[in-house]
Scaffold this motif. Structure first.
Motif, PDB file in Angstrom:
ATOM      1  N   CYS A   1     -14.129   5.162  -8.532  1.00  0.00           N
ATOM      2  CA  CYS A   1     -14.220   5.269 -10.119  1.00  0.00           C
ATOM      3  C   CYS A   1     -13.068   6.522 -10.210  1.00  0.00           C
ATOM      4  O   CYS A   1     -13.636   7.232 -11.230  1.00  0.00           O
ATOM      5  N   ALA A   2     -12.395   6.505  -9.681  1.00  0.00           N
ATOM      6  CA  ALA A   2     -11.143   7.606  -9.661  1.00  0.00           C
ATOM      7  C   ALA A   2     -10.470   7.110 -11.153  1.00  0.00           C
ATOM      8  O   ALA A   2     -10.392   6.117 -11.304  1.00  0.00           O
ATOM      9  N   PRO A   3      -9.807   8.471 -11.372  1.00  0.00           N
ATOM     10  CA  PRO A   3      -8.838   8.028 -12.892  1.00  0.00           C
ATOM     11  C   PRO A   3      -7.651   7.136 -12.344  1.00  0.00           C
ATOM     12  O   PRO A   3      -7.287   6.900 -11.218  1.00  0.00           O
ATOM     13  N   GLY A   4      -7.265   6.125 -13.261  1.00  0.00           N
ATOM     14  CA  GLY A   4      -6.182   5.185 -13.096  1.00  0.00           C
ATOM     15  C   GLY A   4      -5.228   5.696 -12.177  1.00  0.00           C
ATOM     16  O   GLY A   4      -4.580   6.576 -12.417  1.00  0.00           O
ATOM     17  N   GLY A   5      -4.916   4.718 -11.165  1.00  0.00           N
ATOM     18  CA  GLY A   5      -3.648   5.190 -10.445  1.00  0.00           C
ATOM     19  C   GLY A   5      -4.211   6.037  -9.255  1.00  0.00           C
ATOM     20  O   GLY A   5      -3.397   5.882  -7.947  1.00  0.00           O
ATOM     21  N   ILE A   6      -5.206   6.629  -8.991  1.00  0.00           N
ATOM     22  CA  ILE A   6      -5.751   7.508  -7.868  1.00  0.00           C
ATOM     23  C   ILE A   6      -6.292   6.539  -7.088  1.00  0.00           C
ATOM     24  O   ILE A   6      -6.332   6.566  -5.776  1.00  0.00           O
ATOM     25  N   GLY A   7      -6.859   5.295  -7.458  1.00  0.00           N
ATOM     26  CA  GLY A   7      -7.687   4.382  -6.591  1.00  0.00           C
ATOM     27  C   GLY A   7      -6.837   3.686  -5.712  1.00  0.00           C
ATOM     28  O   GLY A   7      -7.267   3.697  -4.447  1.00  0.00           O
ATOM     29  N   LYS A   8      -5.666   3.650  -5.885  1.00  0.00           N
ATOM     30  CA  LYS A   8      -4.801   2.847  -5.212  1.00  0.00           C
ATOM     31  C   LYS A   8      -4.337   3.832  -4.017  1.00  0.00           C
ATOM     32  O   LYS A   8      -4.188   3.311  -2.747  1.00  0.00           O
ATOM     33  N   ASP A   9      -4.159   4.981  -4.340  1.00  0.00           N
ATOM     34  CA  ASP A   9      -4.002   6.156  -3.305  1.00  0.00           C
ATOM     35  C   ASP A   9      -5.360   6.142  -2.260  1.00  0.00           C
ATOM     36  O   ASP A   9      -5.091   6.315  -1.316  1.00  0.00           O
ATOM     37  N   ASN A  10      -6.563   6.182  -3.007  1.00  0.00           N
ATOM     38  CA  ASN A  10      -7.744   6.356  -2.142  1.00  0.00           C
ATOM     39  C   ASN A  10      -7.861   5.180  -1.084  1.00  0.00           C
ATOM     40  O   ASN A  10      -8.323   5.266  -0.071  1.00  0.00           O
ATOM     41  N   LEU A  11      -7.472   3.946  -1.800  1.00  0.00           N
ATOM     42  CA  LEU A  11      -7.605   2.603  -0.922  1.00  0.00           C
ATOM     43  C   LEU A  11      -6.664   2.879   0.276  1.00  0.00           C
ATOM     44  O   LEU A  11      -7.137   2.606   1.280  1.00  0.00           O
ATOM     45  N   GLU A  12      -5.494   3.316   0.183  1.00  0.00           N
ATOM     46  CA  GLU A  12      -4.449   3.231   1.202  1.00  0.00           C
ATOM     47  C   GLU A  12      -4.911   4.447   2.302  1.00  0.00           C
ATOM     48  O   GLU A  12      -4.861   4.196   3.487  1.00  0.00           O
TER      49      GLU A  12
END
Lengths: 340, 340
Positions: A86-97
């Motif tokens: 539930c990170a701010p938009g755009g950060i989720g993708k970085d967290n995923l990787e």
């Protein structure tokens, strides 16, 4: 045995997902994370959630402020069956990787992330089966969720030929004193069609090329609103009202009853005693439902802070293969939250 | 010789009509009326307009406040060639029956009155000829005026099959501290289609059944905004942009240029040095103009206080048979106001 859920980012969406997960008898919150020791972090601890620093380097910040943490995200992530990012938009993708794939933990991203970064896009009515057992899934945005539900109702009684939607978006969330506009209407994006149509298609591929949207932002904090104009192969007002009645997480409200704006709808949610006045369902104005020349007209509102919360719960059940019938998961989630 | 124009109601629209009439070399303002001696009444006198009490019984009020009046409306009405009624919505109809018809003076009502009370509905591009020489005409509302102009541009290069429009309306004018909403989106009317489509048809009968609209009200004061989706028999983006370029009183603005909201558009009008920052023309966002499957998409804004002002001037010319070519009247009015 309850599955173990970690909420990464205890903000507007994260705190609501945590509370919803805590209400499920088949799930438990093993921790929530925060990047900083603010009032939300303090309340998380008071509520009994185990708090972890989302960014290891900031661990000291929490200690300085006397906010009790159990460690960092890396101290808990290996215990999780799934992470709800539930990170701010755009950060989720970085967290995923950088985190979830590295630790081989299943993860749900939110609608602020692009469809291409995940295996599929989730809506409990439309794509539960497709997301069943998957590892990396995105629960689509509040607006897309609202559209998917209403299109499901319409699609259940007729075929959608082409839908045109104008989204009148809230300028900022109620807790956000930084953003605007204060006195302006902002075409956003100024290009038409907007990205909202394709986002619906990421959930419902058969609507490819059929959903045309435009969007503006206006000075309000309470809810988004949508004006829908849906060409169909043929239907009636009664059939649509009946379909809305039968579709989970949408319901009709009447302007004549005093529910004549987003403000009175929120007042209704407050009077219902909803936590944080959340309205997880999509209210559709009964007066606005009309069919002219096989075209369905209606206006609906979207509580941007909460309509995706039950979707996140169902998404957890699908990805962890806890329930193979989407309608049973929806019913279970609804019951736990008090959605009729 | 200049025709004699009386402005009945020196409020938001009336004061603008008076100033525009005063700029015409073929018209003169023989008087303006007010119901009460407020700041607008005082400024009217300071500007040199002859002020009359709109309601005879209130004559004493003006004397009490030391606001110089020349008498009541009944002392001047017989000198008028035409009255431009700028009373609040609904009052114009009463004035028509009780005053103008009785005194056999031609009258223009505003868009707050219903089409059925007058002989015809005016837009300089569409119905100038129909209103030529007529006695009782209505200049349609700001929103309808904006739609009529844009439909004229589109209609000049293709045929409109069906148009769908969502109107995002300002909650109150800038000088209005009573109305709202302050923080809500209000479906208004909550029924769909709204009356705005039929109002366009009152000007352009050939669009009968082809214009479907819905409307909401939002917390802003500066401008209305429209999202248009216009099915046509076939056209291109370039053809539409070219048609906008050639149509009077519409023009394109670019979000990329910084004109990315109604707020910056009004700032532009202020920087142009426009009186009261009036924007008589309809700005259309260039980025929003698009054609997909022969359907034209665009977003535009409407300065609710001023776009009907040049229409009132042209309407006077038509009704008093001062110019039989609508485009010549439009050009003359535009030149007088500084519209390119």
């Amino acid at each position: 045995m309850a599955v173990k859920v970690l909420i990464n980012g205890y903000g507007s969406i994260g705190k609501r997902v945590a509370d919803a997960v805590a209400k499920q008898d088949d799930m438990e919150v093993i921790g929530v994370t925060k990047t900083k020791p603010d009032f939300e972090a303090k309340l998380a601890v008071e509520k009994g959630y185990k708090l972890f620093a989302a960014i290891p380097e900031r661990k000291g910040l929490f200690e300085e402020k006397g906010v009790e943490i159990e460690g960092t995200i890396f101290d808990v992530i290996e215990d999780a069956d799934i992470v709800v990012d539930c990170a701010p938009g755009g950060i989720g993708k970085d967290n995923l990787e950088n985190i979830y794939k590295k630790y081989k933990v299943k993860a749900i991203l939110q609608g602020g992330e692009k469809a291409k970064f995940v295996e599929d896009s989730f809506n409990a009515l439309w794509s539960y089966d497709r997301c069943y057992g998957k590892d990396y899934i995105r629960v689509v945005s509040c607006n897309t969720t609202g559209l998917c539900r209403t299109f499901y109702a319409v699609d259940s009684v007729t075929d959608i030929v082409k839908a045109r939607v104008v989204l009148i978006r809230r300028g900022a969330d109620p807790n956000d004193a930084k953003r605007g506009p204060i006195n302006a209407i902002v075409p956003n994006p100024p290009t038409v069609p907007s990205h909202h149509g394709p986002d619906v298609v990421s959930v419902v591929p058969k609507f490819e090329g059929k959903i045309l949207t435009s969007a503006v932002i206006v000075p309000t904090t309470l809810m988004h609103m949508h004006s829908l104009m849906i060409e169909t192969t043929g239907t009636t007002r009664d059939a649509i009202l009946d379909a809305i009645e039968k579709t989970p997480r949408v319901f009709t409200v009447s302007a004549e009853d005093g529910l004549n704006s987003t403000a009175t709808i929120i007042e209704y949610a407050r009077d219902l005693g909803r936590p944080r006045y959340d309205l997880w369902e999509i209210p559709i104005w009964e007066e606005s439902v009309n069919v002219v020349d096989n075209e369905v007209f209606l206006m609906q509102a979207v509580h941007q802070e909460s309509d995706v919360i039950p979707e996140n719960i169902d998404c957890i059940r699908a990805m962890l293969q806890m329930e193979d019938d989407n309608m049973k998961s929806i019913e279970k989630t609804n019951k736990s939250l008090g959605i009729k």
